[in-house]
Design an enzyme around this catalytic site. Structure first.
Site, PDB file in Angstrom:
ATOM      1  N   CYS A 277     -13.781 -38.047   2.446  1.00 50.10           N
ATOM      2  CA  CYS A 277     -14.160 -36.468   1.471  1.00 50.10           C
ATOM      3  C   CYS A 277     -14.928 -35.896   2.302  1.00 50.10           C
ATOM      4  O   CYS A 277     -14.187 -34.383   1.598  1.00 50.10           O
ATOM      5  CB  CYS A 277     -14.148 -37.035   0.488  1.00 50.10           C
ATOM      6  SG  CYS A 277     -14.000 -38.479  -0.379  1.00 50.10           S
ATOM      7  N   ARG A 306     -16.346 -49.847   6.738  1.00 52.84           N
ATOM      8  CA  ARG A 306     -16.779 -49.876   5.388  1.00 52.84           C
ATOM      9  C   ARG A 306     -17.278 -51.554   5.206  1.00 52.84           C
ATOM     10  O   ARG A 306     -16.462 -52.351   6.768  1.00 52.84           O
ATOM     11  CB  ARG A 306     -16.271 -50.521   4.227  1.00 52.84           C
ATOM     12  CG  ARG A 306     -15.613 -48.644   4.262  1.00 52.84           C
ATOM     13  CD  ARG A 306     -14.753 -48.883   2.161  1.00 52.84           C
ATOM     14  NE  ARG A 306     -14.353 -47.272   2.433  1.00 52.84           N
ATOM     15  CZ  ARG A 306     -13.552 -46.835   1.037  1.00 52.84           C
ATOM     16  NH1 ARG A 306     -13.046 -48.250   0.615  1.00 52.84           N
ATOM     17  NH2 ARG A 306     -12.649 -46.261   0.848  1.00 52.84           N
ATOM     18  N   GLN A 324      -7.104 -44.701   6.873  1.00 52.22           N
ATOM     19  CA  GLN A 324      -6.744 -44.577   5.486  1.00 52.22           C
ATOM     20  C   GLN A 324      -5.106 -43.464   5.765  1.00 52.22           C
ATOM     21  O   GLN A 324      -5.667 -42.862   6.495  1.00 52.22           O
ATOM     22  CB  GLN A 324      -7.476 -44.303   4.507  1.00 52.22           C
ATOM     23  CG  GLN A 324      -8.477 -44.254   3.707  1.00 52.22           C
ATOM     24  CD  GLN A 324      -9.247 -43.523   2.687  1.00 52.22           C
ATOM     25  OE1 GLN A 324      -8.453 -43.062   1.634  1.00 52.22           O
ATOM     26  NE2 GLN A 324     -10.527 -44.333   2.390  1.00 52.22           N
ATOM     27  N   ASP A 326      -4.470 -40.696   4.561  1.00 50.85           N
ATOM     28  CA  ASP A 326      -5.382 -40.301   2.729  1.00 50.85           C
ATOM     29  C   ASP A 326      -5.237 -38.954   3.113  1.00 50.85           C
ATOM     30  O   ASP A 326      -4.679 -38.105   4.381  1.00 50.85           O
ATOM     31  CB  ASP A 326      -6.985 -39.822   3.443  1.00 50.85           C
ATOM     32  CG  ASP A 326      -8.345 -39.895   2.034  1.00 50.85           C
ATOM     33  OD1 ASP A 326      -7.762 -39.733   1.575  1.00 50.85           O
ATOM     34  OD2 ASP A 326      -9.543 -39.716   2.630  1.00 50.85           O
ATOM     35  N   HIS A 328      -6.677 -35.160   0.581  1.00 49.57           N
ATOM     36  CA  HIS A 328      -7.587 -34.067  -0.618  1.00 49.57           C
ATOM     37  C   HIS A 328      -6.954 -33.142  -0.934  1.00 49.57           C
ATOM     38  O   HIS A 328      -6.879 -32.562  -0.194  1.00 49.57           O
ATOM     39  CB  HIS A 328      -8.691 -34.122  -0.070  1.00 49.57           C
ATOM     40  CG  HIS A 328      -9.581 -35.482  -0.544  1.00 49.57           C
ATOM     41  ND1 HIS A 328     -10.337 -35.605   1.606  1.00 49.57           N
ATOM     42  CD2 HIS A 328     -10.541 -36.107  -0.716  1.00 49.57           C
ATOM     43  CE1 HIS A 328     -10.129 -36.997   0.936  1.00 49.57           C
ATOM     44  NE2 HIS A 328     -10.707 -36.960  -0.001  1.00 49.57           N
ATOM     45  N   LYS A 412      -8.644 -42.614 -12.898  1.00 46.55           N
ATOM     46  CA  LYS A 412      -7.667 -43.065 -11.532  1.00 46.55           C
ATOM     47  C   LYS A 412      -7.121 -44.168 -11.659  1.00 46.55           C
ATOM     48  O   LYS A 412      -6.707 -44.463 -12.523  1.00 46.55           O
ATOM     49  CB  LYS A 412      -8.925 -43.021 -10.595  1.00 46.55           C
ATOM     50  CG  LYS A 412      -9.033 -44.529 -10.376  1.00 46.55           C
ATOM     51  CD  LYS A 412      -9.858 -45.376  -9.239  1.00 46.55           C
ATOM     52  CE  LYS A 412     -10.394 -46.821  -9.734  1.00 46.55           C
ATOM     53  NZ  LYS A 412     -11.477 -47.340  -8.343  1.00 46.55           N
ATOM     54  N   HIS A 458      -8.071 -37.159  -4.871  1.00 45.87           N
ATOM     55  CA  HIS A 458      -8.226 -37.794  -3.830  1.00 45.87           C
ATOM     56  C   HIS A 458      -6.979 -38.454  -3.998  1.00 45.87           C
ATOM     57  O   HIS A 458      -6.510 -39.296  -4.782  1.00 45.87           O
ATOM     58  CB  HIS A 458      -9.242 -38.891  -3.702  1.00 45.87           C
ATOM     59  CG  HIS A 458     -10.848 -38.240  -4.194  1.00 45.87           C
ATOM     60  ND1 HIS A 458     -11.934 -38.842  -2.753  1.00 45.87           N
ATOM     61  CD2 HIS A 458     -11.130 -37.560  -5.343  1.00 45.87           C
ATOM     62  CE1 HIS A 458     -12.867 -37.820  -3.552  1.00 45.87           C
ATOM     63  NE2 HIS A 458     -12.893 -37.303  -4.414  1.00 45.87           N
TER      64      HIS A 458
HETATM   65  C1  TSB Z   1      -8.223 -42.158  -1.312  1.00 47.51           C
HETATM   66  N1  TSB Z   1     -12.308 -41.107  -1.070  1.00 47.51           N
HETATM   67  C2  TSB Z   1     -10.737 -41.843  -1.524  1.00 47.51           C
HETATM   68  C3  TSB Z   1      -9.548 -41.754  -0.682  1.00 47.51           C
HETATM   69  O1  TSB Z   1      -9.495 -40.030  -0.943  1.00 47.51           O
HETATM   70  C4  TSB Z   1     -11.161 -43.186  -1.341  1.00 47.51           C
HETATM   71  O2  TSB Z   1     -11.425 -43.662   0.028  1.00 47.51           O
HETATM   72  N2  TSB Z   1     -10.800 -44.266  -1.620  1.00 47.51           N
HETATM   73  S1  TSB Z   1     -10.697 -46.086  -2.452  1.00 47.51           S
HETATM   74  O3  TSB Z   1     -12.196 -46.213  -1.259  1.00 47.51           O
HETATM   75  O4  TSB Z   1     -10.016 -46.234  -3.139  1.00 47.51           O
HETATM   76  O5  TSB Z   1     -10.281 -46.055  -0.848  1.00 47.51           O
HETATM   77  C5  TSB Z   1      -8.506 -45.957  -0.366  1.00 47.51           C
HETATM   78  C6  TSB Z   1      -7.273 -46.739  -0.386  1.00 47.51           C
HETATM   79  O6  TSB Z   1      -8.315 -47.745   0.609  1.00 47.51           O
HETATM   80  C7  TSB Z   1      -7.739 -48.453  -1.292  1.00 47.51           C
HETATM   81  O7  TSB Z   1      -7.388 -47.452  -2.208  1.00 47.51           O
HETATM   82  C8  TSB Z   1      -7.366 -49.675  -0.610  1.00 47.51           C
HETATM   83  O8  TSB Z   1      -5.348 -49.195  -0.004  1.00 47.51           O
HETATM   84  C9  TSB Z   1      -8.065 -48.973   0.806  1.00 47.51           C
HETATM   85  N3  TSB Z   1      -9.215 -49.785   0.609  1.00 47.51           N
HETATM   86  C10 TSB Z   1     -10.290 -49.722   0.111  1.00 47.51           C
HETATM   87  N4  TSB Z   1     -10.908 -50.953   0.914  1.00 47.51           N
HETATM   88  C11 TSB Z   1     -10.097 -51.328   2.496  1.00 47.51           C
HETATM   89  C12 TSB Z   1     -11.137 -52.474   3.397  1.00 47.51           C
HETATM   90  N5  TSB Z   1     -11.671 -52.623   3.349  1.00 47.51           N
HETATM   91  N6  TSB Z   1      -9.554 -52.996   3.815  1.00 47.51           N
HETATM   92  C13 TSB Z   1      -8.610 -52.216   4.412  1.00 47.51           C
HETATM   93  N7  TSB Z   1      -8.045 -51.077   2.932  1.00 47.51           N
HETATM   94  C14 TSB Z   1      -8.817 -51.095   1.932  1.00 47.51           C
HETATM   95 ZN    ZN Z   2     -11.771 -39.013  -1.017  1.00 46.32          ZN
END
Ligand code: TSB
Ligand code: ZN
Length: 584
Positions: A277, A306, A324, A326, A328, A412, A458
């Site tokens: 983001c 992460r 992702q 992803d 925005h 959300k 997002h």
């Molecule tokens: C959608 N900032 C928002 C983005 O813009 C975001 O990061 N959202 S999130 O934290 O929910 O992460 C997005 C998606 O990543 C989740 O819905 C999930 O499907 C996936 N995700 C989250 N953590 C993991 C992980 N550790 N391993 C694999 N996929 C993951």
């Molecule tokens: Zn985001």
């Protein structure tokens, strides 16, 4: 699969069975000390300190046999209530139980213990009347588990098991468990050479092998095209940012425990990004925008890092390095509903294409009482939540509401699915955000010439390519549809001496049409090659013999079918392209 924890009767039985396990372990290993033994979705487990003893595969049947013996003996399970002082005295030689007791407040909780024969355990209960009732159980596996889940603490040994009230119940469950194990994406991923891991790279850092990478590339192309059609603008940004970037976004304050530690390079302090983001906010802020330009949709297939607990990482489903899908979306407040509707439409469209049917929509809302967690703007929250509900109702979508699960910056919508093994996970997500654009001082020039702050959505349709692929592997059991399969077609000449040339020509032509084709020209029996094609899960096998050579035909068999279909080569090509188009 049945959720044991949610079944009242089985939950009590499984809890009692955890005590039975502990008693048997104590008989076999008198040095054993016990931490906690809760009931979980899959049955029960007990975390045990076995001193110097490390469990092996051979130990479980021995423990099970001892459990059967105790059960036959049929002692009653008796409850005693204790004062805190009595409890401290009773468990004075057991540091684990003392730890539990010392944190109990006897004014709030009754302290109780349960005794069966020569074994007593601190426990809230309830339990079955007698160990006699525990007849149909199975110890399933064991693993290491840090005391209190903290990797700085001692590693205990966790034994898992399950207990049923009937033999049939147990057997059905074990069959289902076997089936789930065979669907586990970690197993299929290894068998089909889709991805791997290596200690030298690190935990939760998957390496995508050529077959897996092919699937991922198809997913990328697929979703890119969909997003491009909806006006998304795709970008590339670095997977690091400075600590200051994440201080500006607020992640440094609110999300730090999920981030990798920072690293210093010259005068700058960097951090591997956990989200994209902030980068996208800067891209939006790079230009002046008019109200007429909005919505602006910035998309990226973006790598994030992460910190996930080492016990939580799992194949491709939960990783520490992920990509992702992803985007925005920067919108005016009056565009929230319309844009959210498009995102939900895209989710439905994609799930339809992949034939995904078992999923749940979860609408996460704020807890209006929790003034600390959620920024205070009743009107904004109420309007936003109503807008989301309205869109879901317009689609006639079933969803459930989770109060207090919203992010601090807005409500959300998540899509949850159930993996073969383990608890539900989120795939798609769409999150409304009123705060981040403010923190980055973003704006657009409204029709009256004034500066206004945009709202951000997002959203990630696949979630991550990692998790989505994990899910897809389990849904399809590795039998990918034609358009996704790493190898789509397998061409087998009946006899290399006579039919190889034609087979080579067919392969050539299909390759020119961009199909992923393999020629099986090994000097093996036809039946052997056919069997192998089935095992390797290639969707279509072509069998080319004299009749096919003479008539310029194709005979093919689909994976899992014993029927052979013959078509002219042109008809066959049409058949393939139709299937590709329909994503069958
Ligand atoms: C959608 N900032 C928002 C983005 O813009 C975001 O990061 N959202 S999130 O934290 O929910 O992460 C997005 C998606 O990543 C989740 O819905 C999930 O499907 C996936 N995700 C989250 N953590 C993991 C992980 N550790 N391993 C694999 N996929 C993951
Ligand atoms: Zn985001």
């Amino acid at each position: 699969m049945i959720n044991i924890k949610e079944n009242e009767k089985l939950s009590v039985m499984n809890h009692s069975c955890a005590h039975l396990l502990a008693q048997a372990v104590k008989h076999l290993y008198p040095q054993a000390k016990f931490w906690v033994g809760p009931v979980v979705e899959e049955g029960f487990y007990y975390d045990i300190d076995l001193g110097d003893k490390t469990l092996t595969e051979e130990d479980l049947p021995l423990i099970e046999r001892e459990m059967k013996k105790i059960s036959k003996d049929g002692k009653r399970i008796v409850r005693h209530e204790l004062s805190k002082q009595e409890a401290l005295e009773m468990f004075k030689d057991d540091s684990y139980k003392l730890d539990l007791i010392s944190r109990m407040d006897e004014n709030e909780n009754v302290i109780s213990c349960y005794t069966q024969g020569d074994f007593t355990d601190l426990c809230r209960g309830p339990h079955v009347e007698s160990v006699k009732e525990l007849k149909y159980f199975k110890l399933l596996k064991f693993s290491g588990a840090y005391w209190k889940g903290d990797s700085n603490n001692k590693m205990l040994q966790r034994i898992y098991g399950v207990c049923f009230d009937t033999e049939e119940g147990l057997n059905d469950y074990l069959t289902e468990l076997e089936e789930a194990k065979s669907r586990d994406h970690r197993k299929i991923g290894k068998d089909m050479e889709l991805f791997m891991a290596h200690d030298l790279v690190g935990k939760g850092m998957p390496l995508w092998l050529p077959n897996g990478a092919l699937i991922r590339k198809q997913l990328e192309n697929y979703i890119y095209e969909k997003e491009h059609k909806q006006g998304y603008l795709h970008v590339y940004t670095p997977c690091v940012g400075t600590v200051d970037l994440y201080k500006t976004s607020g992640h440094w304050d609110h999300y730090k425990e999920n981030m990798f530690p920072s690293m210093k390079v010259d005068e700058e302090e960097f951090v591997l990004r956990p989200m994209n983001c902030p980068h996208h906010m800067l891209i939006y802020g790079n230009k002046i925008h008019s109200y007429k330009d909005l919505p602006i949709r910035i998309g990226e297939f973006a790598t994030d890092f992460r910190y996930e607990a080492s016990g939580a990482v799992k194949g491709l489903e939960r990783v520490r390095c992920m990509c992702q899908n992803d985007a925005h979306l920067f919108v005016r407040p009056d565009q929230i509903g319309e844009e959210f509707k498009k995102v939900v439409g895209l989710i439905l469209d994609v799930y339809h294409d992949f034939g995904i049917k078992n999923y749940k929509f979860r609408l996460s809302l704020r807890d209006p009482e929790d003034k600390e967690k959620y920024f205070d703007d009743d009107q904004m929250w109420n309007e936003a939540e109503d807008t989301l509900r309205k869109v879901l109702n317009e689609y006639g979508i079933e969803y459930y509401e989770a109060i207090g699960e919203a992010a601090f910056y807005g409500p959300k919508l998540d899509v949850e699915v159930k993996p073969a093994i383990g608890p539900e996970v989120t795939l798609s997500t769409c999150q409304l955000d009123f705060l981040l654009p403010r923190r980055f001082e973003l704006n657009y020039i409204d029709s009256d010439g004034s500066k206004k702050t945009p709202v951000v959505l997002h959203r990630a349709i696949f979630g991550t390519f990692d998790r989505f692929t994990a899910f897809l592997i389990e849904e399809t059991k590795g039998n990918f549809p034609l358009w996704l399969a790493p190898v789509q077609l397998n061409v087998i000449p009946v006899n290399n001496d006579y039919h190889l040339e034609y087979a080579q020509k067919v392969v050539e032509e299909l390759k020119n049409l961009d199909y992923r084709v393999e020629l099986d020209d090994r000097n093996e029996k036809l039946s052997y090659k056919m069997r192998e094609a089935q095992v390797s899960k290639i969707p279509v096998s072509l069998i080319l013999g004299q009749k096919e050579v003479d008539n310029k035909e194709i005979s093919y068999r689909l994976y899992g079918s014993s029927e052979t279909v013959t078509l002219s080569f042109d008809e066959f090509k049409k058949y393939l392209s139709d299937r590709m188009k329909n994503k069958q």
